[in-house]
Design an enzyme around this catalytic site. Structure first.
Site, PDB file in Angstrom:
ATOM      1  N   PRO A 210       0.824  -1.204   0.000  1.00 52.71           N
ATOM      2  CA  PRO A 210       0.000   0.000   0.000  1.00 52.71           C
ATOM      3  C   PRO A 210       0.866   1.265   0.000  1.00 52.71           C
ATOM      4  O   PRO A 210       2.051   1.186   0.336  1.00 52.71           O
ATOM      5  CB  PRO A 210      -0.794  -0.097   1.309  1.00 52.71           C
ATOM      6  CG  PRO A 210      -0.510  -1.428   1.884  1.00 52.71           C
ATOM      7  CD  PRO A 210       0.671  -2.011   1.199  1.00 52.71           C
ATOM      8  N   PRO A 211       0.288   2.376  -0.370  1.00 50.09           N
ATOM      9  CA  PRO A 211       1.033   3.630  -0.402  1.00 50.09           C
ATOM     10  C   PRO A 211       1.588   3.986   0.973  1.00 50.09           C
ATOM     11  O   PRO A 211       0.962   3.681   1.990  1.00 50.09           O
ATOM     12  CB  PRO A 211      -0.005   4.682  -0.815  1.00 50.09           C
ATOM     13  CG  PRO A 211      -1.232   3.955  -1.194  1.00 50.09           C
ATOM     14  CD  PRO A 211      -1.106   2.537  -0.777  1.00 50.09           C
TER      15      PRO A 211
ATOM     16  N   GLY B   8       6.823   2.732   2.466  1.00 49.14           N
ATOM     17  CA  GLY B   8       8.280   2.844   2.395  1.00 49.14           C
ATOM     18  C   GLY B   8       8.918   2.154   1.205  1.00 49.14           C
ATOM     19  O   GLY B   8      10.095   1.813   1.256  1.00 49.14           O
TER      20      GLY B   8
ATOM     21  N   THR C 237       9.510   3.455  -1.847  1.00 49.90           N
ATOM     22  CA  THR C 237      10.507   4.368  -2.401  1.00 49.90           C
ATOM     23  C   THR C 237      11.724   4.432  -1.491  1.00 49.90           C
ATOM     24  O   THR C 237      12.868   4.380  -1.945  1.00 49.90           O
ATOM     25  CB  THR C 237       9.902   5.773  -2.547  1.00 49.90           C
ATOM     26  OG1 THR C 237       8.630   5.644  -3.175  1.00 49.90           O
ATOM     27  CG2 THR C 237      10.797   6.661  -3.368  1.00 49.90           C
TER      28      THR C 237
ATOM     29  N   GLU D   3     -23.810  10.966  16.395  1.00 54.15           N
ATOM     30  CA  GLU D   3     -22.585  10.322  16.877  1.00 54.15           C
ATOM     31  C   GLU D   3     -22.876   9.465  18.105  1.00 54.15           C
ATOM     32  O   GLU D   3     -22.308   8.382  18.259  1.00 54.15           O
ATOM     33  CB  GLU D   3     -21.514  11.362  17.193  1.00 54.15           C
ATOM     34  CG  GLU D   3     -21.031  12.168  15.982  1.00 54.15           C
ATOM     35  CD  GLU D   3     -20.567  11.306  14.818  1.00 54.15           C
ATOM     36  OE1 GLU D   3     -20.044  10.203  15.051  1.00 54.15           O
ATOM     37  OE2 GLU D   3     -20.757  11.732  13.657  1.00 54.15           O
TER      38      GLU D   3
ATOM     39  N   HIS E 142     -23.993   6.095  16.929  1.00 55.80           N
ATOM     40  CA  HIS E 142     -22.883   5.209  16.545  1.00 55.80           C
ATOM     41  C   HIS E 142     -22.215   4.634  17.790  1.00 55.80           C
ATOM     42  O   HIS E 142     -21.980   3.429  17.885  1.00 55.80           O
ATOM     43  CB  HIS E 142     -21.805   5.996  15.787  1.00 55.80           C
ATOM     44  CG  HIS E 142     -22.143   6.323  14.365  1.00 55.80           C
ATOM     45  ND1 HIS E 142     -22.541   5.389  13.452  1.00 55.80           N
ATOM     46  CD2 HIS E 142     -22.100   7.499  13.693  1.00 55.80           C
ATOM     47  CE1 HIS E 142     -22.733   5.975  12.281  1.00 55.80           C
ATOM     48  NE2 HIS E 142     -22.482   7.265  12.395  1.00 55.80           N
TER      49      HIS E 142
ATOM     50  N   ASP F 153     -21.961   6.704   5.930  1.00 54.35           N
ATOM     51  CA  ASP F 153     -22.317   5.489   6.667  1.00 54.35           C
ATOM     52  C   ASP F 153     -23.081   4.541   5.757  1.00 54.35           C
ATOM     53  O   ASP F 153     -22.826   3.340   5.725  1.00 54.35           O
ATOM     54  CB  ASP F 153     -23.216   5.827   7.865  1.00 54.35           C
ATOM     55  CG  ASP F 153     -22.544   6.801   8.833  1.00 54.35           C
ATOM     56  OD1 ASP F 153     -21.309   6.829   8.866  1.00 54.35           O
ATOM     57  OD2 ASP F 153     -23.278   7.514   9.550  1.00 54.35           O
TER      58      ASP F 153
HETATM   59  P1  ADP Z   1       5.775   4.426  -0.831  1.00 51.74           P
HETATM   60  O1  ADP Z   1       6.810   4.566  -1.862  1.00 51.74           O
HETATM   61  O2  ADP Z   1       5.561   3.006  -0.373  1.00 51.74           O
HETATM   62  O3  ADP Z   1       4.466   5.094  -1.134  1.00 51.74           O
HETATM   63  P2  ADP Z   1       7.540   6.086   0.669  1.00 51.74           P
HETATM   64  O4  ADP Z   1       8.789   5.311   0.582  1.00 51.74           O
HETATM   65  O5  ADP Z   1       7.406   7.244  -0.251  1.00 51.74           O
HETATM   66  O6  ADP Z   1       6.279   5.143   0.493  1.00 51.74           O
HETATM   67  O7  ADP Z   1       7.331   6.547   2.161  1.00 51.74           O
HETATM   68  C1  ADP Z   1       7.035   7.865   2.506  1.00 51.74           C
HETATM   69  C2  ADP Z   1       7.702   8.242   3.792  1.00 51.74           C
HETATM   70  O8  ADP Z   1       7.175   7.497   4.875  1.00 51.74           O
HETATM   71  C3  ADP Z   1       9.169   7.954   3.806  1.00 51.74           C
HETATM   72  O9  ADP Z   1       9.903   9.001   3.248  1.00 51.74           O
HETATM   73  C4  ADP Z   1       9.460   7.793   5.286  1.00 51.74           C
HETATM   74  O10 ADP Z   1       9.641   9.039   5.887  1.00 51.74           O
HETATM   75  C5  ADP Z   1       8.184   7.206   5.812  1.00 51.74           C
HETATM   76  N1  ADP Z   1       8.287   5.743   5.947  1.00 51.74           N
HETATM   77  C6  ADP Z   1       7.508   4.841   5.327  1.00 51.74           C
HETATM   78  N2  ADP Z   1       7.839   3.588   5.699  1.00 51.74           N
HETATM   79  C7  ADP Z   1       8.863   3.705   6.564  1.00 51.74           C
HETATM   80  C8  ADP Z   1       9.648   2.757   7.292  1.00 51.74           C
HETATM   81  N3  ADP Z   1       9.445   1.442   7.192  1.00 51.74           N
HETATM   82  N4  ADP Z   1      10.613   3.236   8.091  1.00 51.74           N
HETATM   83  C9  ADP Z   1      10.818   4.566   8.197  1.00 51.74           C
HETATM   84  N5  ADP Z   1      10.128   5.491   7.550  1.00 51.74           N
HETATM   85  C10 ADP Z   1       9.145   5.087   6.730  1.00 51.74           C
HETATM   86 ZN    ZN Z   2     -22.296   8.672  10.893  1.00 52.13          ZN
END
Ligand code: ADP
Ligand code: ZN
Length: 613
Positions: A200-201, A204, A206, A422, A425, A500
């Site tokens: 997932p986005p 880490g 990148t 709320e 819920h 919801d």
């Molecule tokens: P992705 O490429 O999976 O979308 P990124 O590598 O761009 O995610 O992560 C964004 C930021 O989140 C990184 O620059 C870092 O600061 C933080 N981050 C994400 N995962 C980690 C991790 N496992 N350890 C430390 N920092 C992390």
């Molecule tokens: Zn609600």
């Protein structure tokens, strides 16, 4: 960037000028225009050394003894001029049509053909540059990859990446291959070419790719898959080619392509004109992957969270032969990530990273980094030297739900409505055993929401949820609408429950068609149709792959499930109306009620959570 643009415009203006200058002033002086009689006199008087007859035979130009040129239109008198020139022994040249047009004519034609095209390109270039999205390229660099390059070492190491230990082990091998390829080649093993990071986005990916380059001390070329996708056929392929050419020159090195699914989506998805371009780009990528034989030292790292939509050809051995899955961090991972990002931030003594980790299930590494950063900003705003737990809690809520909109004034009636919604819920949440525990209720508006109820999912559930859990989820989600209905009447409830209701619809639909939790299909799922072009193969929301009769029965079943759940929820709230009123009153008074207060309230009103509800 600005300078670059100026540079580009100078080039464009120069080119335009080069085209136009010959048109404005001819290097050769224009001939003197004579009448027919004047021309005859000139020739007759022996004033011509040579003559040129135009291709159409209508114009004669002579060069006089004075080196001047004279021209005249001769029209039907051509034969007589010919005779005269013969008599005077003036050499005559007959022009072909092309010669006749002369350089000027040719340029004119070129200009009429190309100037509009040229201007169109120039304008598109300007437009794209202005938009900023295209990285501000001029039309001359469309085929260039404009990858971001870090030439020597990214400065990131594996120690900057917390958690993700399995991924690090796999990538360790890539580092070795870059540093010391002979370790592989000497035993006849092929050096890995492509590694696909799946997750997932914000998990880490990148960061890991940069760490690989950093550990190996090699250049890092990075590009987003979307940067290859262009509206003009062939541009993407040219960019891929260019990127790999540059990388090979810099080898050993890493090429990182983020969101590779935007290039590597399955071919043949039949999507108008963009399709050709997409296929060409993907084919070029495949060619390049095959092209760099085991020893060029270029290793491609791709990142995606949609491996399911990737073209099978990309995943074949010898291409992205390794897949490394990076999941959202578990509690230990989160704690480690928090520790990495807490470096350089003075934390107060009451801050316990392990506890924060427990409070943040579902957070990605990027979310956690964001939390600590927001907390530091809040501390700075308060002018204190240390980041307190209160700062961190506020930051967590901010990251989850957006900033509080304290300034927004809400009418009393509106407040009452949100408070009951709320409270509905939260109360149903308290009554449902086995469902996520209610952490906090608030009627402070945030982001798009008028109020929020926080639930903490059970960390140990591993994503496996029972039918009972989903039924309770539906009731909790309907709790807001049910409370409004109960208190404000069948005309008084609002559209505030739309999120919801969407969640309810999704859960119910998937229960009945995907998870085998309905009576119509029994323990079976509908085959997913492979629709969805842009979104890849969608899950859960695709068209249904069944007969209209079956679809109608499923619709009925889903509807009945929701109706029954709504009735049940209304019944529960009616039964505990005193608690509902009390909680709503607390919310109106204090805006936020936390877990301890909720549990006290439950005690006071003898609310016992039960699985049956
Ligand atoms: P992705 O490429 O999976 O979308 P990124 O590598 O761009 O995610 O992560 C964004 C930021 O989140 C990184 O620059 C870092 O600061 C933080 N981050 C994400 N995962 C980690 C991790 N496992 N350890 C430390 N920092 C992390
Ligand atoms: Zn609600």
């Amino acid at each position: 960037m600005k300078n670059n643009h100026v540079g580009r415009w100078i080039i464009i203006l120069t080119l335009v000028a080069l085209f136009w200058i010959p048109l404005m002033g001819s290097p050769q002086k224009r001939p003197v225009q004579l009448t027919y009689d004047g021309l005859v006199q000139k020739i007759d008087g022996g004033g011509a050394v040579r003559a040129v007859v135009s291709a159409d035979g209508q114009t004669v130009t002579i060069t006089g003894t004075d080196h001047e040129r004279y021209t005249a239109h001769i029209g039907p008198q051509a034969p007589r001029i010919q005779e005269l020139l013969d008599k005077k022994k003036v050499p005559v040249e007959y022009r072909s049509p092309a010669q006749d047009m002369g350089i000027l004519g040719i340029i004119q034609i070129l200009m009429t053909l190309f100037l509009p095209l040229f201007l169109i390109f120039a304008f598109i270039g300007l437009f794209r540059a202005g938009r900023g999205g295209g990285g501000g390229q001029s039309p001359f660099s469309w085929g260039r990859s404009n990858a971001r390059v870090v030439v020597q070492g990214t400065g990131v190491t594996f120690s900057d990446v917390a958690g993700a230990d399995e991924a690090k082990v796999e990538l360790e091998e890539v580092v070795t291959a870059l540093k010391d390829p002979s370790r592989f080649t000497s035993v006849g093993a092929l050096i890995p070419r492509g590694v696909l990071l799946v997750g997932p986005p914000g998990t880490g990916k990148t960061l890991l790719a940069r760490a690989v380059a950093g550990e190996a001390g090699v250049p890092f070329f990075s590009m987003a898959g979307t940067q290859f996708v262009e509206m003009f056929v062939g541009v993407g392929a040219a960019r891929v080619r260019d990127l790999f050419r540059k990388a090979k020159e810099a080898a050993p090195c890493i090429i990182f392509i983020d969101e590779i699914d935007s290039v590597g989506r399955q071919r043949g998805n039949g999507l108008g004109n963009g399709n050709d371009e997409h296929e060409q780009t993907l084919n070029q990528l495949l060619t390049e992957l095959d092209g760099f034989a085991g020893n060029t030292g270029v290793i491609l790292i791709g990142a995606t969270n949609r491996p399911d939509v990737l073209d099978a050809a990309l995943l074949r051995p010898g291409r992205f032969d390794r897949q490394v899955v990076i999941d959202l961090p578990d509690i230990n991972g989160r704690s480690a990530i928090l520790a990495v990002h807490a470096k350089g931030k003075p934390l107060a003594n009451d801050v316990d990273l392990q506890r924060i980790a427990r409070r943040t299930p579902g957070f990605s590494g990027a979310d956690l980094a964001n939390v600590l950063n927001e907390a530091a900003i809040l501390a700075a705003r308060e002018g204190v030297a240390q980041v307190s737990i209160a700062n961190i809690n506020a930051a967590i809520e901010r990251v989850v739900a957006g900033a509080e909109k304290k300034g927004r004034v809400i009418g009393t009636e509106q407040r009452r409505l949100v408070a009951y919604h709320e409270a509905g819920h939260a109360l149903i949440g308290l009554l449902c055993q086995g469902y996520d525990s209610v952490e906090k209720v608030s009627i402070v508006p945030r982001g798009m929401a008028a109020g929020l109820t926080w639930f903490a999912p059970d960390e140990n559930a591993l994503g496996l949820r029972s039918k009972g859990y989903y039924l309770q989820e539906i009731r909790v989600a309907l709790g807001g609408r049910a409370a409004e209905y109960l208190v404000f009447g069948s005309d008084g409830f609002t559209n505030g429950a739309s999120n919801d209701l969407q969640r309810v619809a999704e859960v119910v639909h998937r229960m009945c068609t995907e998870w085998g939790m309905g009576d119509v299909l029994g323990h079976a799922a509908l085959r997913q149709s492979q629709g969805g072009i842009f979104l890849g193969r969608r899950i859960g929301s695709g068209e249904m792959n069944c007969s209209p009769e079956l679809a109608a029965r499923l619709d009925d079943e889903e509807r009945e499930l929701v109706d029954a759940a709504f009735e049940k929820t209304c019944g529960l709230l009616e039964q505990h109306r005193d608690a509902l009123d009390a909680l709503a009153a607390m919310l109106i008074e204090r805006e936020t009620v936390d877990r301890d207060e909720l549990l006290a309230l439950a005690d006071q009103f003898h609310i016992r959570s039960s699985r049956e509800g």
